[in-house]
Motif scaffolding. Structure first.
Motif, PDB file in Angstrom:
ATOM      1  N   GLU A  56       0.804  -1.225   0.000  1.00 39.66           N
ATOM      2  CA  GLU A  56       0.000   0.000   0.000  1.00 39.66           C
ATOM      3  C   GLU A  56       0.834   1.271   0.000  1.00 39.66           C
ATOM      4  O   GLU A  56       0.336   2.320   0.439  1.00 39.66           O
ATOM      5  N   PHE A  57       2.058   1.245  -0.450  1.00 42.95           N
ATOM      6  CA  PHE A  57       2.959   2.393  -0.298  1.00 42.95           C
ATOM      7  C   PHE A  57       2.365   3.691  -0.831  1.00 42.95           C
ATOM      8  O   PHE A  57       2.503   4.743  -0.202  1.00 42.95           O
ATOM      9  N   GLY A  58       1.687   3.653  -1.958  1.00 46.18           N
ATOM     10  CA  GLY A  58       1.125   4.861  -2.548  1.00 46.18           C
ATOM     11  C   GLY A  58       0.047   5.513  -1.704  1.00 46.18           C
ATOM     12  O   GLY A  58      -0.230   6.700  -1.845  1.00 46.18           O
ATOM     13  N   ARG A  59      -0.557   4.761  -0.819  1.00 44.41           N
ATOM     14  CA  ARG A  59      -1.641   5.275   0.025  1.00 44.41           C
ATOM     15  C   ARG A  59      -1.144   6.253   1.090  1.00 44.41           C
ATOM     16  O   ARG A  59      -1.790   7.261   1.360  1.00 44.41           O
ATOM     17  N   ALA A  60       0.002   5.940   1.699  1.00 42.38           N
ATOM     18  CA  ALA A  60       0.532   6.789   2.783  1.00 42.38           C
ATOM     19  C   ALA A  60       2.050   6.657   2.841  1.00 42.38           C
ATOM     20  O   ALA A  60       2.596   6.101   3.785  1.00 42.38           O
ATOM     21  N   PRO A  61       2.751   7.152   1.826  1.00 41.40           N
ATOM     22  CA  PRO A  61       4.206   6.951   1.770  1.00 41.40           C
ATOM     23  C   PRO A  61       4.953   7.525   2.975  1.00 41.40           C
ATOM     24  O   PRO A  61       5.908   6.900   3.461  1.00 41.40           O
ATOM     25  N   LEU A  62       4.552   8.672   3.475  1.00 43.48           N
ATOM     26  CA  LEU A  62       5.234   9.254   4.634  1.00 43.48           C
ATOM     27  C   LEU A  62       5.075   8.370   5.863  1.00 43.48           C
ATOM     28  O   LEU A  62       6.047   8.056   6.554  1.00 43.48           O
ATOM     29  N   ALA A  63       3.863   7.936   6.128  1.00 43.91           N
ATOM     30  CA  ALA A  63       3.614   7.088   7.296  1.00 43.91           C
ATOM     31  C   ALA A  63       4.385   5.781   7.212  1.00 43.91           C
ATOM     32  O   ALA A  63       5.000   5.345   8.188  1.00 43.91           O
ATOM     33  N   TYR A  64       4.380   5.163   6.040  1.00 36.39           N
ATOM     34  CA  TYR A  64       5.051   3.869   5.900  1.00 36.39           C
ATOM     35  C   TYR A  64       6.569   4.006   5.932  1.00 36.39           C
ATOM     36  O   TYR A  64       7.268   3.132   6.455  1.00 36.39           O
ATOM     37  N   THR A  65       7.077   5.108   5.418  1.00 34.52           N
ATOM     38  CA  THR A  65       8.517   5.357   5.493  1.00 34.52           C
ATOM     39  C   THR A  65       8.940   5.601   6.940  1.00 34.52           C
ATOM     40  O   THR A  65       9.978   5.100   7.388  1.00 34.52           O
ATOM     41  N   LEU A  66       8.132   6.335   7.680  1.00 34.25           N
ATOM     42  CA  LEU A  66       8.438   6.566   9.096  1.00 34.25           C
ATOM     43  C   LEU A  66       8.355   5.273   9.901  1.00 34.25           C
ATOM     44  O   LEU A  66       9.151   5.061  10.822  1.00 34.25           O
TER      45      LEU A  66
END
Length: 123
Positions: free
Chosen positions: A25-35
């Motif tokens: 789901e990276f495109g959904r919330a890239p900032l959250a998943y990167t953090l």
């Protein structure tokens, strides 16, 4: 030993969560998943340094616990101040609410324990 165990559990949880989220789901919330992935790296490194032992590893763990605390406080405040920036939660969202606040308590406990366990300087 409890501190190592808790960091180990958080490592497994954060790595699993971030790998799954980034892969699906990276495109959904890239900032959250990167953090979340950053939190996972921090947890793994702290776990490693605690297991390794020694003065250099203790100092590295202390620096990482301090950085982790700054991250949790920053991301926790950010998620409360601007919820729209995070369509999905991170490990550190709302100061670790989704993880029973362990993400905010763990670095404080780690810093206290690592400072207490410091070997006294040679006279």
């Amino acid at each position: 030993m409890l501190l190592v165990w808790l960091y180990g559990v958080m490592s497994v949880g954060a790595v699993s969560r971030s790998v799954l989220q980034i892969a699906t789901e990276f495109g959904r919330a890239p900032l959250a998943y990167t953090l979340s992935a950053l939190a996972a790296v921090v947890y793994v490194f702290i776990t490693y340094t605690l297991v390794r032992g020694g003065e250099t590893a203790r100092r590295a763990a202390l620096v990482c616990c301090a950085a982790e605390l700054v991250g949790v406080l920053t991301v926790g405040t950010w998620t409360l101040a601007d919820p729209g920036a995070f369509p999905d939660a991170t490990v550190w969202s709302d100061y670790g609410y989704g993880y029973v606040f362990i993400p905010v308590l763990l670095p404080v406990t780690g810093i206290m324990w690592l400072r207490k366990s410091r070997r006294p300087a040679a006279a």
